[in-house]
Design a protein around this motif. Structure first.
Motif, mmCIF file in Angstrom:
data_model
loop_
_atom_site.group_PDB
_atom_site.id
_atom_site.type_symbol
_atom_site.label_atom_id
_atom_site.label_comp_id
_atom_site.label_asym_id
_atom_site.label_seq_id
_atom_site.Cartn_x
_atom_site.Cartn_y
_atom_site.Cartn_z
ATOM 1 N N TYR A 39 -4.312 5.628 0.353
ATOM 2 C CA TYR A 39 -5.303 5.281 0.098
ATOM 3 C C TYR A 39 -6.311 6.164 0.681
ATOM 4 O O TYR A 39 -6.123 7.038 1.518
ATOM 5 C CB TYR A 39 -6.052 3.771 0.976
ATOM 6 N N MET A 92 0.836 -1.274 0.168
ATOM 7 C CA MET A 92 0.016 0.027 -0.047
ATOM 8 C C MET A 92 0.995 1.217 0.128
ATOM 9 O O MET A 92 1.652 1.252 0.915
ATOM 10 C CB MET A 92 -0.784 0.006 1.150
ATOM 11 N N VAL A 150 -7.671 -6.484 2.480
ATOM 12 C CA VAL A 150 -8.356 -5.048 2.433
ATOM 13 C C VAL A 150 -9.818 -5.131 2.417
ATOM 14 O O VAL A 150 -10.332 -5.361 1.320
ATOM 15 C CB VAL A 150 -7.561 -4.056 1.523
ATOM 16 N N PHE A 203 -7.160 -3.059 7.134
ATOM 17 C CA PHE A 203 -6.052 -4.046 6.687
ATOM 18 C C PHE A 203 -5.841 -5.286 7.879
ATOM 19 O O PHE A 203 -5.502 -4.974 8.968
ATOM 20 C CB PHE A 203 -4.871 -3.136 6.510
ATOM 21 N N LEU A 246 -1.514 0.644 -4.785
ATOM 22 C CA LEU A 246 -0.494 -0.312 -4.552
ATOM 23 C C LEU A 246 0.809 -0.561 -5.733
ATOM 24 O O LEU A 246 0.515 0.357 -6.637
ATOM 25 C CB LEU A 246 -0.978 -1.641 -4.542
ATOM 26 N N LEU A 304 -7.741 2.169 -3.091
ATOM 27 C CA LEU A 304 -6.349 1.807 -2.457
ATOM 28 C C LEU A 304 -5.735 1.846 -3.649
ATOM 29 O O LEU A 304 -5.692 1.459 -4.813
ATOM 30 C CB LEU A 304 -6.782 0.331 -2.102
#
Length: 248
Positions: A44, A41, A76, A50, A84, A82
């Motif tokens: 967000y 991550m 999640v 999480f 990543l 989110l």
């Protein structure tokens, strides 16, 4: 305020589900749950929670301990956006339609829909005594998965015997017949006291595809979690025991 950063190509994607955000980031428009690589991550928005999962359930965690392969996961949940990434590697999105599974090097898994299941299996032909350590993650079901590659990959159509370095092979059709080719029969593995690094290659036969990245770095074990987070490049083909226990 003015800046090239406010150009449309840097704007946040508005699509739902797992999507590419530029070339090196993944955005998940979330309303429910998704599985992602632990430590991946980068940002967000919204109300998200999480939960660390090891390698996905008790069976997957034990199997990861045995093989050294697997994906250190987090679940999640919630509603929001989110973002990543993994060490600025290139991101690619693949849709599984249930007609064939997808086999992936665990180091290259970034995120996947909760509708998908995965297991850790040994490459056919990589025996218990093999030092190649050829284990991988097999995904099945219907859903989307985001993978990473180091550099721009090539997708090889397998319609003839195909071979790849174990650390360069990122993903392939699970329906392919796989094996391990040992390249020492004519002394290729030894050059003035040094190995060529090409002693073991993966072989593929059948009808399908293989994704190969522009890197063949030695694997780093994923045992014990995500290491240093999204910068670690954990995972890879590791370990010396076969897949004996059930996965997630």
């Amino acid at each position: 305020m003015r800046s090239e950063l406010f150009a449309p190509e840097f704007a946040e994607s508005q699509a739902t589900g797992i999507q590419k955000q530029g070339s090196k980031m993944c955005r998940v428009g979330l309303d429910g749950e998704v599985f992602a690589r632990a430590g991946s991550m980068v940002a967000y928005q919204g109300q998200l929670s999480f939960d660390a999962l090891g390698s996905g359930g008790i069976g997957g965690f034990i199997k990861q301990k045995l093989t050294g392969e697997g994906v250190p996961l987090m679940k999640v949940r919630g509603r929001g956006d989110l973002f990543l990434a993994d060490a600025a590697q290139d991101v690619h999105v693949i849709d599984l339609d249930g007609s064939d599974g997808l086999t992936i090097n665990g180091a290259n898994v970034l995120a996947f829909d909760s509708s998908l299941s995965y297991d850790i299996r040994r490459v056919s032909g990589a025996g218990m005594s093999s030092s190649a350590g050829l284990f991988n993650c097999v995904f099945t079901g219907v859903g989307r998965i985001a993978i990473t590659t180091k550099g721009q990959p090539v997708v090889l159509v397998v319609d003839q015997p195909t071979y790849a370095d174990p650390q360069a092979a990122v993903a392939w059709s699970s329906s392919l017949q796989t094996g391990v080719q040992v390249n020492d029969s004519f002394g290729l593995g030894t050059l003035i006291g040094r190995t060529t690094g090409e002693r073991f290659t993966l072989s593929f036969a059948g009808q399908g595809f293989v994704v190969v990245q522009a890197s063949e770095e030695p694997p780093v074990s994923a045992i014990g979690g995500s290491g240093s987070g999204q910068q670690s490049g954990e995972g890879g083909f590791g370990g010396a025991l076969g897949g004996l226990l059930g996965g997630r």
